[in-house]
Scaffold this motif. Structure first.
Motif, PDB file in Angstrom:
ATOM      1  N   VAL A 258       0.852  -1.195   0.000  1.00  9.55           N
ATOM      2  CA  VAL A 258       0.000   0.000   0.000  1.00  9.55           C
ATOM      3  C   VAL A 258       0.886   1.243   0.000  1.00  9.55           C
ATOM      4  O   VAL A 258       0.709   2.161  -0.810  1.00  9.55           O
ATOM      5  CB  VAL A 258      -0.941   0.005   1.236  1.00  9.55           C
ATOM      6  CG1 VAL A 258      -1.612   1.363   1.409  1.00  9.55           C
ATOM      7  CG2 VAL A 258      -1.996  -1.095   1.116  1.00  9.55           C
ATOM      8  N   ASP A 259       1.870   1.259   0.894  1.00 12.70           N
ATOM      9  CA  ASP A 259       2.743   2.440   1.007  1.00 12.70           C
ATOM     10  C   ASP A 259       3.526   2.684  -0.286  1.00 12.70           C
ATOM     11  O   ASP A 259       3.672   3.809  -0.739  1.00 12.70           O
ATOM     12  CB  ASP A 259       3.739   2.257   2.171  1.00 12.70           C
ATOM     13  CG  ASP A 259       3.024   2.360   3.521  1.00 12.70           C
ATOM     14  OD1 ASP A 259       1.901   2.889   3.544  1.00 12.70           O
ATOM     15  OD2 ASP A 259       3.588   1.900   4.525  1.00 12.70           O
ATOM     16  N   LYS A 260       3.997   1.597  -0.862  1.00 14.36           N
ATOM     17  CA  LYS A 260       4.815   1.720  -2.073  1.00 14.36           C
ATOM     18  C   LYS A 260       3.995   2.304  -3.231  1.00 14.36           C
ATOM     19  O   LYS A 260       4.412   3.234  -3.909  1.00 14.36           O
ATOM     20  CB  LYS A 260       5.337   0.327  -2.445  1.00 14.36           C
ATOM     21  CG  LYS A 260       6.399   0.350  -3.493  1.00 14.36           C
ATOM     22  CD  LYS A 260       6.972  -1.036  -3.694  1.00 14.36           C
ATOM     23  CE  LYS A 260       7.703  -1.107  -5.013  1.00 14.36           C
ATOM     24  NZ  LYS A 260       7.852  -2.456  -5.495  1.00 14.36           N
ATOM     25  N   LYS A 271      -3.788  12.217  -6.672  1.00 15.08           N
ATOM     26  CA  LYS A 271      -4.162  12.496  -5.291  1.00 15.08           C
ATOM     27  C   LYS A 271      -4.660  11.194  -4.685  1.00 15.08           C
ATOM     28  O   LYS A 271      -5.705  10.684  -5.085  1.00 15.08           O
ATOM     29  CB  LYS A 271      -5.274  13.542  -5.247  1.00 15.08           C
ATOM     30  CG  LYS A 271      -4.797  14.918  -5.650  1.00 15.08           C
ATOM     31  CD  LYS A 271      -5.896  15.917  -5.525  1.00 15.08           C
ATOM     32  CE  LYS A 271      -5.382  17.290  -5.884  1.00 15.08           C
ATOM     33  NZ  LYS A 271      -6.463  18.217  -6.143  1.00 15.08           N
ATOM     34  N   ALA A 272      -3.882  10.680  -3.769  1.00 13.80           N
ATOM     35  CA  ALA A 272      -4.245   9.358  -3.222  1.00 13.80           C
ATOM     36  C   ALA A 272      -4.061   9.346  -1.709  1.00 13.80           C
ATOM     37  O   ALA A 272      -3.262  10.094  -1.160  1.00 13.80           O
ATOM     38  CB  ALA A 272      -3.349   8.297  -3.861  1.00 13.80           C
ATOM     39  N   GLU A 273      -4.814   8.506  -1.080  1.00 19.77           N
ATOM     40  CA  GLU A 273      -4.680   8.293   0.363  1.00 19.77           C
ATOM     41  C   GLU A 273      -4.512   6.800   0.616  1.00 19.77           C
ATOM     42  O   GLU A 273      -4.711   5.997  -0.294  1.00 19.77           O
ATOM     43  CB  GLU A 273      -5.897   8.831   1.110  1.00 19.77           C
ATOM     44  CG  GLU A 273      -5.654  10.163   1.783  1.00 19.77           C
ATOM     45  CD  GLU A 273      -4.477  10.167   2.770  1.00 19.77           C
ATOM     46  OE1 GLU A 273      -3.968   9.084   3.126  1.00 19.77           O
ATOM     47  OE2 GLU A 273      -4.051  11.263   3.157  1.00 19.77           O
ATOM     48  N   ARG A 274      -4.165   6.456   1.837  1.00 22.50           N
ATOM     49  CA  ARG A 274      -3.921   5.031   2.102  1.00 22.50           C
ATOM     50  C   ARG A 274      -4.484   4.633   3.461  1.00 22.50           C
ATOM     51  O   ARG A 274      -4.549   5.473   4.385  1.00 22.50           O
ATOM     52  CB  ARG A 274      -2.435   4.704   1.980  1.00 22.50           C
ATOM     53  CG  ARG A 274      -1.587   5.352   3.015  1.00 22.50           C
ATOM     54  CD  ARG A 274      -0.170   5.577   2.536  1.00 22.50           C
ATOM     55  NE  ARG A 274       0.375   6.657   3.329  1.00 22.50           N
ATOM     56  CZ  ARG A 274       1.221   6.482   4.341  1.00 22.50           C
ATOM     57  NH1 ARG A 274       1.661   5.271   4.643  1.00 22.50           N
ATOM     58  NH2 ARG A 274       1.635   7.487   5.060  1.00 22.50           N
ATOM     59  N   ILE A 298      -8.327   8.613  -5.036  1.00 24.33           N
ATOM     60  CA  ILE A 298      -7.820   7.239  -4.990  1.00 24.33           C
ATOM     61  C   ILE A 298      -7.526   6.861  -3.539  1.00 24.33           C
ATOM     62  O   ILE A 298      -6.875   7.620  -2.812  1.00 24.33           O
ATOM     63  CB  ILE A 298      -6.521   7.102  -5.819  1.00 24.33           C
ATOM     64  CG1 ILE A 298      -6.795   7.480  -7.284  1.00 24.33           C
ATOM     65  CG2 ILE A 298      -5.965   5.684  -5.732  1.00 24.33           C
ATOM     66  CD1 ILE A 298      -5.544   7.526  -8.154  1.00 24.33           C
ATOM     67  N   LEU A 299      -8.035   5.714  -3.146  1.00 23.06           N
ATOM     68  CA  LEU A 299      -7.723   5.192  -1.814  1.00 23.06           C
ATOM     69  C   LEU A 299      -7.087   3.821  -2.006  1.00 23.06           C
ATOM     70  O   LEU A 299      -7.636   2.964  -2.701  1.00 23.06           O
ATOM     71  CB  LEU A 299      -9.007   5.075  -0.986  1.00 23.06           C
ATOM     72  CG  LEU A 299      -8.826   4.591   0.453  1.00 23.06           C
ATOM     73  CD1 LEU A 299      -8.080   5.629   1.293  1.00 23.06           C
ATOM     74  CD2 LEU A 299     -10.191   4.322   1.109  1.00 23.06           C
ATOM     75  N   ILE A 300      -5.917   3.642  -1.395  1.00 17.83           N
ATOM     76  CA  ILE A 300      -5.237   2.344  -1.493  1.00 17.83           C
ATOM     77  C   ILE A 300      -5.350   1.698  -0.121  1.00 17.83           C
ATOM     78  O   ILE A 300      -5.078   2.343   0.896  1.00 17.83           O
ATOM     79  CB  ILE A 300      -3.746   2.525  -1.856  1.00 17.83           C
ATOM     80  CG1 ILE A 300      -3.617   3.518  -3.012  1.00 17.83           C
ATOM     81  CG2 ILE A 300      -3.105   1.196  -2.229  1.00 17.83           C
ATOM     82  CD1 ILE A 300      -2.233   4.127  -3.107  1.00 17.83           C
ATOM     83  N   ALA A 301      -5.746   0.437  -0.088  1.00 16.66           N
ATOM     84  CA  ALA A 301      -6.032  -0.157   1.221  1.00 16.66           C
ATOM     85  C   ALA A 301      -5.733  -1.641   1.248  1.00 16.66           C
ATOM     86  O   ALA A 301      -5.722  -2.315   0.211  1.00 16.66           O
ATOM     87  CB  ALA A 301      -7.503   0.059   1.566  1.00 16.66           C
ATOM     88  N   THR A 302      -5.498  -2.128   2.448  1.00 15.41           N
ATOM     89  CA  THR A 302      -5.462  -3.578   2.649  1.00 15.41           C
ATOM     90  C   THR A 302      -6.907  -4.027   2.901  1.00 15.41           C
ATOM     91  O   THR A 302      -7.765  -3.201   3.237  1.00 15.41           O
ATOM     92  CB  THR A 302      -4.608  -3.949   3.871  1.00 15.41           C
ATOM     93  OG1 THR A 302      -5.101  -3.236   5.000  1.00 15.41           O
ATOM     94  CG2 THR A 302      -3.156  -3.633   3.656  1.00 15.41           C
ATOM     95  N   ASN A 319      -8.070  -4.569  -8.136  1.00 14.18           N
ATOM     96  CA  ASN A 319      -7.420  -5.623  -7.358  1.00 14.18           C
ATOM     97  C   ASN A 319      -5.974  -5.687  -7.816  1.00 14.18           C
ATOM     98  O   ASN A 319      -5.626  -6.465  -8.701  1.00 14.18           O
ATOM     99  CB  ASN A 319      -8.113  -6.959  -7.588  1.00 14.18           C
ATOM    100  CG  ASN A 319      -9.498  -6.963  -7.010  1.00 14.18           C
ATOM    101  OD1 ASN A 319      -9.699  -6.610  -5.848  1.00 14.18           O
ATOM    102  ND2 ASN A 319     -10.474  -7.331  -7.825  1.00 14.18           N
ATOM    103  N   PHE A 320      -5.163  -4.828  -7.248  1.00 16.93           N
ATOM    104  CA  PHE A 320      -3.754  -4.756  -7.644  1.00 16.93           C
ATOM    105  C   PHE A 320      -3.085  -6.097  -7.351  1.00 16.93           C
ATOM    106  O   PHE A 320      -2.312  -6.615  -8.143  1.00 16.93           O
ATOM    107  CB  PHE A 320      -3.078  -3.628  -6.866  1.00 16.93           C
ATOM    108  CG  PHE A 320      -1.737  -3.235  -7.385  1.00 16.93           C
ATOM    109  CD1 PHE A 320      -1.589  -2.114  -8.176  1.00 16.93           C
ATOM    110  CD2 PHE A 320      -0.613  -3.987  -7.093  1.00 16.93           C
ATOM    111  CE1 PHE A 320      -0.348  -1.748  -8.658  1.00 16.93           C
ATOM    112  CE2 PHE A 320       0.637  -3.629  -7.573  1.00 16.93           C
ATOM    113  CZ  PHE A 320       0.765  -2.509  -8.357  1.00 16.93           C
ATOM    114  N   ASP A 321      -3.382  -6.639  -6.181  1.00 20.23           N
ATOM    115  CA  ASP A 321      -2.979  -8.011  -5.862  1.00 20.23           C
ATOM    116  C   ASP A 321      -4.266  -8.805  -5.732  1.00 20.23           C
ATOM    117  O   ASP A 321      -5.242  -8.303  -5.161  1.00 20.23           O
ATOM    118  CB  ASP A 321      -2.258  -8.078  -4.512  1.00 20.23           C
ATOM    119  CG  ASP A 321      -1.034  -7.188  -4.474  1.00 20.23           C
ATOM    120  OD1 ASP A 321      -0.176  -7.335  -5.348  1.00 20.23           O
ATOM    121  OD2 ASP A 321      -0.966  -6.334  -3.565  1.00 20.23           O
TER     122      ASP A 321
END
Ligand code: AMP
Length: 411
Positions: A258-260, A271-274, A298-302, A319-321
């Protein structure tokens, strides 16, 4: 069917109308009468089906109707236990909305944040408590929460609760509540572990199955991209530039991932958040608020951090992964395409994830359409790319892209 047909009383009907709900959803139609009848229930329903109101509305009604009971006063009469802080906050918000025209008070307690304000709230007295398991037990140990007067106990997202290792905590909490309480168990999926738990804590429960685990959201168009692992970030940037617009939730398996990806997107001007479990509660809340208010798109999350969170009008899920638990795929894509909006789900599958996609497709009983018209195909023999857009830099095909890869990469 209308909410009136469900025999909800006026203050609740008024709040529901103000929330903009015209008619009950299926899970509400089925659940509300049983809860009002004080039955134990086990409901298989995902977030997005309206399941929170399905338990919150009848609980409010039961508490409202029995206010002259001797238990009245500073006694907690309904307890909702939720696995994540975000979900707990969301449930509590719903209770606040639906109880606007009642004198019932609710509060939420969760870990990862100062315990003092939560102690103050509890001391003032509340009727409904929404809590995460660890903090609830902490406060109980300190004699600051009394569960002796619980009339209704709700276990939400039971499958995630067990996945997160809360089984013993949940059993402990259940035992701290009176024997004659009503218990409502909600779970998006019904693995054996959840059935076992249900058998041990529910009394003669009614079963409600609204969305079978395997049914992927109807309003969601799904696409599958086979892509080498090392090219996933490039594919993601490519799609963000050319295809995917609006509010986007990207799932990664690890916090590090997520951080990467977050760093990469910021450096590329997005503009993204995590959202993940290593961030402080404040950071998580702010990230979610910024996303909901469209400050970032954009929100990136586990999975764990994003589970159960209600975000209106999400346009796409990436679904990036791929998840290794197939039901998780159904949850993820169910975050978009809600309430008659059309949503889109894009899944990136690298060579080592092929078995995951196989089990996902078996579960949903759908062959997800493959999009091979992209610059980073997994199969080297894949046909060259002819990008749709005029003047696109991908027009020349995969080979030219491969040579670009040799350029300095900073991620
Ligand atoms: P939930 O499954 O509880 O997370 O709810 C998903 C979303 O549906 C939330 O934004 C609710 O406010 C909304 N909702 C719940 N019940 C209804 C209803 N009867 N009509 C329209 N929207 C609803």
């Amino acid at each position: 069917m209308s909410f009136k047909d469900l025999k909800l009383n006026r203050p609740i009907l008024r709040a529901v109308a103000e929330a903009g709900y015209d008619n009950p959803t299926l899970v509400q139609e089925r659940t509300i009468p049983l809860v009002l009848d004080r039955k134990d229930i086990i409901t298989s329903a995902q977030t997005g089906t309206g399941k929170t109101a399905a338990f919150a509305l009848p609980i409010l009604q039961l508490l409202f109707d029995r206010q002259d009971a001797p238990k009245k006063g500073k006694k907690i009469r309904a307890l909702i236990v939720s696995p994540t802080r975000e979900l707990a906050i969301q449930i509590a918000k719903n209770f606040t909305t639906y109880s606007t025209y009642t004198n019932l008070r609710s509060a939420v307690i969760y870990g990862g944040t100062s315990i003092e304000p939560q102690k103050d709230i509890l001391a003032k007295g509340i009727d409904i408590l929404v809590a995460t398991p660890g903090r609830l037990l902490d406060l109980h140990k300190q004699d600051l929460v009394n569960l002796d007067y619980i009339e209704t106990f709700v276990l939400d997202e039971a499958d995630l609760m067990l996945d997160m290792g809360f089984i013993d905590d949940v059993k402990k909490i259940e035992r701290l509540c009176p024997d004659d309480k009503q218990t409502l168990l909600f779970s998006a999926t019904m693995p054996y572990k959840v059935e076992q738990l249900a058998n041990s804590i529910l009394k003669d429960p009614e079963r409600i199955e609204v969305t079978p685990t395997s049914s992927a959201a109807k309003n969601v168009s799904q696409l599958l991209y086979y892509v080498p692992k090392r090219n996933k970030i490039e594919l993601c940037l490519h799609l963000l530039r050319n295809e995917i617009k609006g509010s986007i939730l990207i799932f990664r398996r690890t916090k590090f991932g997520v951080d990467k990806l977050h760093q990469t997107l910021l450096k590329n001007g997005y503009k993204a958040e995590r959202l993940h479990g290593d961030r402080s509660q404040n950071e998580r809340q702010n990230a979610l608020a910024d996303f909901k208010r469209n400050k970032v798109n954009i929100l990136i999350a586990t999975d764990v951090a994003a589970r159960g969170i209600d975000i209106n009008e999400l346009d796409a899920v990436i679904n990036f992964d791929l998840p290794n638990v197939p039901e998780t795929y159904v949850h993820r894509i169910g975050r978009t395409g809600r309430a008659s909006h059309m949503g889109h789900a894009y899944s990136f599958c690298s060579a080592d994830e092929k078995t995951y996609i196989k089990t996902i497709q078996q579960l949903i009983n759908v062959q997800i359409p493959i999009e091979d018209n992209h610059p980073y195909p997994l199969d080297p023999k894949a046909k060259p790319i002819v990008h749709k857009k005029k003047g696109s830099k991908y027009k020349k095909g995969r080979k030219s892209q491969a040579s670009k890869k040799k350029k300095k990469r900073w991620y």
